[in-house]
Design an enzyme around this catalytic site. Structure first.
Site, short mmCIF file in Angstrom:
data_model
loop_
_atom_site.label_atom_id
_atom_site.label_comp_id
_atom_site.label_asym_id
_atom_site.label_seq_id
_atom_site.Cartn_x
_atom_site.Cartn_y
_atom_site.Cartn_z
N LYS A 201 -11.52 9.73 38.68
CA LYS A 201 -12.28 8.94 39.64
C LYS A 201 -13.76 9.08 39.28
O LYS A 201 -14.32 10.18 39.33
CB LYS A 201 -12.01 9.44 41.05
CG LYS A 201 -12.71 8.65 42.10
CD LYS A 201 -12.18 9.02 43.46
CE LYS A 201 -12.92 8.28 44.55
NZ LYS A 201 -12.42 8.65 45.86
N LYS A 255 -9.73 5.01 38.34
CA LYS A 255 -10.50 4.30 39.35
C LYS A 255 -12.00 4.41 39.08
O LYS A 255 -12.46 5.51 38.78
CB LYS A 255 -10.16 4.93 40.70
CG LYS A 255 -10.85 4.37 41.88
CD LYS A 255 -10.43 5.19 43.07
CE LYS A 255 -11.17 4.69 44.27
NZ LYS A 255 -10.99 5.55 45.41
#
Ligand code: PBG
Length: 329
Positions: A201, A255
């Site tokens: 992330k 992500k």
């Protein structure tokens, strides 16, 4: 080996007709490729527009069955629940995360009771919907504490598993949390609860519309760079995945999505593990606003989503997931 030579080979030959183009298609999207995020809110009979995300809404729990039923009819395999927590329920420790009567807990129970195992439920494991400072963990002089945060995340995971959550998705980026969450799940009788680790992330500007959607945007002090990854790095991304696989992750998330297709491809090639990609709120809002303004046509959505598949993603978390029939062309 790739061979062939003009003029005996003309690649445009197979592009000439629609049937032929369809015949040689290498990638396609089906409902199985999607996870639908749903924003939930306290109150009654509300479908509340989210200013930063055109055509995305927050729903009160009395409307949730309708949304989930639609997702099942559209054959989506899973929904992801995100709570918009009232300001008065937030504090610096994010203790609402451990309240068994919180929005997410009530939502999981409601969906499980009504729909059994017709659809999977995924829940974030992180404290940001619940903290008054908007960070994913416990804060000390501006720094998010690692081990102390994990202790809370373990309890948040157990609680969500108890409620019936199928897939726990730690999105907090603390070191070592997957192993500790897995261990406590196993010890407490939740051996079959899956873990989808947000292993990779990045500290990204593309999350801002989401923070508005869950009500943490105005609260966030500073940024998340001391726990989320630097977008300049990719070797580090592979180390994150390797660690999480060793600790027991069933699947991993990359992500944001579109700016990180190289990472999706690398992870898939190196680890042969189910890779999910998150088409995050900023990607969604950029596309939707540009389409609404007539700057680009709506096929740009299919083009973007196919790119995830081409790069090797098994599934995509997308705010378009409930409207695929109207969008994919
Ligand atoms: C929080 C969380 C975020 C998103 C999903 N879970 C935001 C953040 O880390 O600030 C972003 C999703 C999106 O932008 O669509 N742990």
């Amino acid at each position: 080996m790739i061979t062939g030579k003009f003029p005996s080979l003309r690649l445009r030959r197979s592009r000439k007709r629609d049937w032929s183009r369809r015949l040689i298609q290498e990638n396609n999207l089906t409902p199985n490729d999607f996870i639908l995020p749903i924003f939930i809110i306290d109150g009654k009979n509300k479908k509340q527009p989210i200013k930063s995300m055109p055509d995305v809404y927050r729903y009160t729990l009395d409307k949730l069955s309708f949304v989930v039923d639609k997702a099942i009819k559209k054959k989506l395999p899973m929904v992801a629940l995100f709570p918009h927590t009232e300001l008065r329920k937030k504090n610096s420790l994010g203790s609402e995360a451990l309240n068994e009567d919180n929005l997410v807990c009530r939502a999981i129970q409601l969906i499980k009771k009504k729909f059994k195992n017709e659809i999977g439920i995924m829940c974030d494991v992180a404290l940001d919907p619940y903290t008054s400072h908007g960070h994913d963990g416990l804060l000390s002089s501006g720094y998010v504490l690692n081990d102390e945060t994990i202790n809370v995340l373990i309890n948040q995971s157990l609680l969500q598993a108890q409620m019936g959550c199928d897939v726990l998705a730690p999105s907090d980026m603390m070191d070592g949390r997957i192993g500790m969450i897995r261990k406590s799940l196993d010890k407490n009788g939740y051996k079959m609860t899956q873990i989808l680790s947000y292993a990779i992330k990045y500290a990204s500007s593309f999350y801002e519309p989401f923070r508005n959607a869950v009500g943490s945007r105005g609260l966030l002090k500073g940024n998340k760079k001391n726990y989320q990854m630097d977008f300049r790095n990719s070797d580090e991304a592979l180390r994150e995945v390797a660690l999480d696989i060793n600790e027991g992750a069933d699947m991993v998330m990359v992500k944001p999505g579109l700016p990180y297709l190289d990472i999706i491809k690398l992870v898939k090639e190196k680890f042969k593990i189910p890779v999910m990609a998150y088409q995050v709120s900023g990607e969604y809002s950029l596309l939707s606003n540009a389409i609404n303004k007539g700057l680009i046509n709506k096929q740009a959505i299919t083009e973007s989503l196919i790119a995830f598949k081409r790069s090797g993603a098994n599934a995509i978390v997308s705010y378009y997931a409930d409207r695929l029939d109207k969008i994919l062309e």
